[in-house]
Design a protein around this motif. Structure first.
Motif, PDB file in Angstrom:
ATOM      1  N   ARG A   1       2.321  -0.757  -6.142  1.00 23.24           N
ATOM      2  CA  ARG A   1       3.331  -0.875  -5.088  1.00 23.24           C
ATOM      3  C   ARG A   1       2.943  -1.913  -4.031  1.00 23.24           C
ATOM      4  O   ARG A   1       3.102  -1.706  -2.827  1.00 23.24           O
ATOM      5  N   TYR A   2       2.456  -3.069  -4.493  1.00 22.87           N
ATOM      6  CA  TYR A   2       2.054  -4.107  -3.551  1.00 22.87           C
ATOM      7  C   TYR A   2       3.244  -4.618  -2.731  1.00 22.87           C
ATOM      8  O   TYR A   2       3.058  -5.209  -1.657  1.00 22.87           O
ATOM      9  N   GLU A   3       4.457  -4.385  -3.205  1.00 24.61           N
ATOM     10  CA  GLU A   3       5.637  -4.871  -2.490  1.00 24.61           C
ATOM     11  C   GLU A   3       6.054  -3.962  -1.331  1.00 24.61           C
ATOM     12  O   GLU A   3       6.977  -4.299  -0.590  1.00 24.61           O
ATOM     13  N   ASP A   4       5.404  -2.843  -1.176  1.00 24.28           N
ATOM     14  CA  ASP A   4       5.729  -1.913  -0.102  1.00 24.28           C
ATOM     15  C   ASP A   4       4.995  -2.330   1.179  1.00 24.28           C
ATOM     16  O   ASP A   4       3.878  -1.892   1.449  1.00 24.28           O
ATOM     17  N   GLN A   5       5.634  -3.193   1.965  1.00 23.17           N
ATOM     18  CA  GLN A   5       4.955  -3.711   3.151  1.00 23.17           C
ATOM     19  C   GLN A   5       4.934  -2.718   4.309  1.00 23.17           C
ATOM     20  O   GLN A   5       4.197  -2.909   5.276  1.00 23.17           O
ATOM     21  N   GLU A   6       5.730  -1.669   4.231  1.00 23.62           N
ATOM     22  CA  GLU A   6       5.604  -0.620   5.228  1.00 23.62           C
ATOM     23  C   GLU A   6       4.231   0.053   5.116  1.00 23.62           C
ATOM     24  O   GLU A   6       3.674   0.532   6.108  1.00 23.62           O
ATOM     25  N   LYS A   7       3.690   0.045   3.912  1.00 26.79           N
ATOM     26  CA  LYS A   7       2.370   0.629   3.688  1.00 26.79           C
ATOM     27  C   LYS A   7       1.259  -0.403   3.868  1.00 26.79           C
ATOM     28  O   LYS A   7       0.249  -0.132   4.524  1.00 26.79           O
ATOM     29  N   TRP A   8       1.434  -1.593   3.290  1.00 23.61           N
ATOM     30  CA  TRP A   8       0.336  -2.548   3.229  1.00 23.61           C
ATOM     31  C   TRP A   8       0.332  -3.554   4.365  1.00 23.61           C
ATOM     32  O   TRP A   8      -0.647  -4.265   4.555  1.00 23.61           O
ATOM     33  N   LYS A   9       1.438  -3.680   5.106  1.00 25.90           N
ATOM     34  CA  LYS A   9       1.491  -4.535   6.297  1.00 25.90           C
ATOM     35  C   LYS A   9       1.219  -5.999   5.968  1.00 25.90           C
ATOM     36  O   LYS A   9       0.529  -6.708   6.714  1.00 25.90           O
ATOM     37  N   GLY A  10       1.779  -6.489   4.858  1.00 28.86           N
ATOM     38  CA  GLY A  10       1.582  -7.886   4.490  1.00 28.86           C
ATOM     39  C   GLY A  10       2.714  -8.772   4.984  1.00 28.86           C
ATOM     40  O   GLY A  10       3.822  -8.326   5.247  1.00 28.86           O
ATOM     41  N   GLY A  11       2.437 -10.066   5.089  1.00 32.67           N
ATOM     42  CA  GLY A  11       3.450 -11.033   5.465  1.00 32.67           C
ATOM     43  C   GLY A  11       3.701 -11.066   6.972  1.00 32.67           C
ATOM     44  O   GLY A  11       2.888 -10.618   7.780  1.00 32.67           O
ATOM     45  N   TRP A  12       4.856 -11.642   7.316  1.00 30.37           N
ATOM     46  CA  TRP A  12       5.230 -11.839   8.708  1.00 30.37           C
ATOM     47  C   TRP A  12       6.455 -11.001   9.055  1.00 30.37           C
ATOM     48  O   TRP A  12       7.232 -10.613   8.190  1.00 30.37           O
ATOM     49  N   THR A  13       6.637 -10.775  10.339  1.00 32.85           N
ATOM     50  CA  THR A  13       7.854 -10.175  10.858  1.00 32.85           C
ATOM     51  C   THR A  13       8.170 -10.861  12.185  1.00 32.85           C
ATOM     52  O   THR A  13       7.418 -11.722  12.651  1.00 32.85           O
ATOM     53  N   LEU A  14       9.301 -10.506  12.781  1.00 30.02           N
ATOM     54  CA  LEU A  14       9.693 -11.083  14.063  1.00 30.02           C
ATOM     55  C   LEU A  14       9.539 -10.039  15.162  1.00 30.02           C
ATOM     56  O   LEU A  14       9.899  -8.867  14.974  1.00 30.02           O
ATOM     57  N   ASP A  15       9.002 -10.461  16.306  1.00 32.08           N
ATOM     58  CA  ASP A  15       8.906  -9.530  17.420  1.00 32.08           C
ATOM     59  C   ASP A  15      10.234  -9.482  18.173  1.00 32.08           C
ATOM     60  O   ASP A  15      11.233 -10.075  17.750  1.00 32.08           O
ATOM     61  N   ARG A  16      10.267  -8.808  19.284  1.00 33.35           N
ATOM     62  CA  ARG A  16      11.516  -8.632  20.021  1.00 33.35           C
ATOM     63  C   ARG A  16      12.061  -9.940  20.560  1.00 33.35           C
ATOM     64  O   ARG A  16      13.258 -10.065  20.824  1.00 33.35           O
ATOM     65  N   ARG A  17      11.199 -10.923  20.733  1.00 30.18           N
ATOM     66  CA  ARG A  17      11.638 -12.231  21.215  1.00 30.18           C
ATOM     67  C   ARG A  17      11.981 -13.184  20.083  1.00 30.18           C
ATOM     68  O   ARG A  17      12.270 -14.355  20.330  1.00 30.18           O
ATOM     69  N   GLY A  18      11.928 -12.688  18.852  1.00 27.73           N
ATOM     70  CA  GLY A  18      12.241 -13.545  17.711  1.00 27.73           C
ATOM     71  C   GLY A  18      11.110 -14.444  17.287  1.00 27.73           C
ATOM     72  O   GLY A  18      11.321 -15.401  16.535  1.00 27.73           O
TER      73      GLY A  18
ATOM     74  N   PRO B   1      -7.464   0.117   7.642  1.00 26.53           N
ATOM     75  CA  PRO B   1      -6.816   1.146   6.822  1.00 26.53           C
ATOM     76  C   PRO B   1      -5.782   0.597   5.849  1.00 26.53           C
ATOM     77  O   PRO B   1      -5.293   1.327   4.988  1.00 26.53           O
ATOM     78  N   ASP B   2      -5.418  -0.684   5.976  1.00 24.49           N
ATOM     79  CA  ASP B   2      -4.315  -1.239   5.185  1.00 24.49           C
ATOM     80  C   ASP B   2      -4.838  -2.059   4.014  1.00 24.49           C
ATOM     81  O   ASP B   2      -4.400  -3.195   3.773  1.00 24.49           O
TER      82      ASP B   2
END
Length: 511
Positions: free
Chosen positions: A63-80, A100-101
């Motif tokens: 399940r490497y695609e489950d980023q809720e668990k593994w926290k991989g890649g990028w996301t945007l904060d509240r300011r974009g 832990p990830d």
């Protein structure tokens, strides 16, 4: 590429790959040859720089695609703004010694060997001696219960494939893991050598870097301290830790071969001839902006907007000003990757929603369209019936969209319709008939386009599939050639993976 009135920014070149999934037969030849070349050493027995997964399936590691668990890649904060999903510098600093990830060995698999000596040294007796499996890590007897492709050919799918992270939403109920109702296709995976690599930004010691000359992402073994933040940050989980040396290792895109103008080992040995290698020119000043595109489903177009037309005089002038050699510009103009990704737009990136801007792209698999037409009672000679059948294929559009377009089924459907029209047209041409130009026009192709695309996807020769310019001798010092002799020493010694100390490019979206 239309750019309006804007000027071309900093032009850089990237060696990229496209894989035509219709041609992958799941033979794993690419994985085995890669393994023999790069990871047949103590400490990386579990590591597969190239692996072939059966989809649907939970993948490798699990399940490497489950980023809720593994926290991989990028996301945007509240300011974009782009931030690492694994957290900023403070969080990474606090978890240096207890992250832990991270996948554990059970998420990969425990490598085993066998008691082969027992076959010849066992004392005479009434029972036939056997070679029992033993763990390579502990030396103890082990049961083989998991592997790098446990669902191979759907063998383990009834038990495990339901855990595929891509099978989410109401549409997933249409997927049935039964003999006559299920589907499968093979998905070869390697490091994506991203334009915005999360692993590079997450590395506390600066050991991970992206080469300026060709975009290959490597690990400087001298600087690596084994913090493993790169493993967490990579959403594709293609960075491994050598448990003998404590250093991070990953796919090198066979950089010694690339520098010599030769294709990667996985490409060279591919039985299905499904891999394409070529140069892409891109505007480095727009990478961060593209990766920060607010709507995930717009990321594909944003990434394509970063790529530059190598035939555009303005682009050529800017590339020359950036120091890109003339033969590299010629290779970019002949690049099969540019044609498939940007010109004909039939290749798609793996999980663009990770915002790393991956540079290994895929032509999605096309299920038997005419079978779907017949089942629906349609006319196989009617383009409208054929196009309508694309939405009822055995491989659900929603599943392909979850892999390649952040869930946008219209884009995947458009690519499959283009491939369907191409097949119908070329089938007629091969029979000496006039192909249906109207059907081609409906998907944005001409007869000349169809013949050129067919040449690429169906019958491309070696020189057409691999257009890789050699590194220049004047750049040898910068490329930091590996010392003579075996580039990888024995167990416990220094591993020369990514040893060249090039000029480095900072990640465009550093946290």
């Amino acid at each position: 590429m239309p750019r309006g009135q804007s000027t071309v920014g900093r032009v850089m070149a990237q060696v990229a790959m496209v894989m035509n999934l219709d041609k992958c037969i799941g033979c794993h030849t690419c994985s085995v040859t890669c393994k023999q070349t790069w990871t047949n050493r103590t400490g990386v027995e579990y590591a597969w720089f190239n692996n072939v997964e059966t989809k649907p399936g939970i993948g490798y590691p699990r399940r490497y695609e489950d980023q809720e668990k593994w926290k991989g890649g990028w996301t945007l904060d509240r300011r974009g703004r782009l931030v690492l999903r694994s957290g900023g510098r403070v969080r990474r600093l606090l978890s240096l010694f207890s992250n832990p990830d991270l996948p554990v060995i059970e998420d990969y698999y425990e490598p085993v060997t066998y008691d082969y000596d027992n076959l010849v040294s066992a004392p005479a007796g009434p029972d036939l001696p056997v070679a029992r499996p033993r763990s390579v890590l502990t030396g103890r007897p082990a049961d083989i219960t998991w592997g790098a492709n446990w669902e191979d050919g759907l063998g383990g799918a009834p038990e495990h494939a339901g855990g595929d992270p891509n099978l989410s939403g109401e549409w997933a109920e249409k997927v049935r893991f039964e003999f006559e109702q299920t589907f499968l296709f093979h998905l070869p995976r390697l490091c994506e050598h991203c334009l915005n690599p999360a692993c590079v930004s997450a590395c506390p010691s600066g050991a991970m870097y992206k080469r300026v000359e060709d975009g290959i992402v490597l690990v400087d073994q001298d600087r690596c301290r084994g913090w493993r933040m790169c493993v967490t940050a990579c959403p594709y989980k293609k960075v491994y830790v050598n448990h003998a040396t404590g250093k991070a290792e990953k796919c090198t895109f066979c950089f010694p071969r690339i520098e010599a103008g030769r294709p990667t080992v996985c490409s060279e040995t591919c039985v299905g001839r499904l891999r394409y290698l070529g140069l892409l020119l891109y505007d480095a000043d727009r990478v961060g902006e593209a990766a920060a595109t607010p709507d995930e489903q717009d990321l594909l177009d944003a990434q394509r907007g970063v790529f530059l037309d190598p035939r555009d005089p303005e682009v050529v002038a800017a590339a020359r000003a950036s120091g890109i050699p003339e033969d590299w510009l010629g290779a970019a103009r002949r690049s099969p990757v540019y044609d498939l990704v940007a010109r004909y737009r039939v290749a798609l990136p793996l999980h663009p929603e990770y915002r790393t801007l991956p540079m290994v792209w895929y032509v999605p698999p096309l299920s038997p369209v005419l079978d779907a037409v017949s089942v629906a009672g349609g006319d196989q000679d009617d383009p409208d019936h054929v196009f309508a059948a694309v939405t009822r294929l055995r491989i659900p559009l929603e599943y392909l969209a979850s892999l390649f377009t952040a869930g946008d089924t219209d884009v995947v459907g458009g690519v499959l319709m283009k491939l369907t029209a191409l097949r119908s047209y070329m089938r007629a041409v091969s029979l000496g008939e006039a192909g249906d130009e109207a059907a081609l026009g409906a998907v944005g192709l001409t007869g000349a386009d169809a013949r050129d695309l067919h040449r690429l996807l169906a019958v491309a020769k070696y020189a057409d599939r691999y257009v890789v310019p050699a590194a220049h001798k004047e750049d040898a010092a910068a490329l930091g050639a590996v010392e003579s002799g075996c580039p990888v020493e024995s167990a416990g010694g220094k591993v020369a993976l990514g040893m060249p100390t090039l000029r480095r490019t900072p990640s465009e979206g550093s946290a």
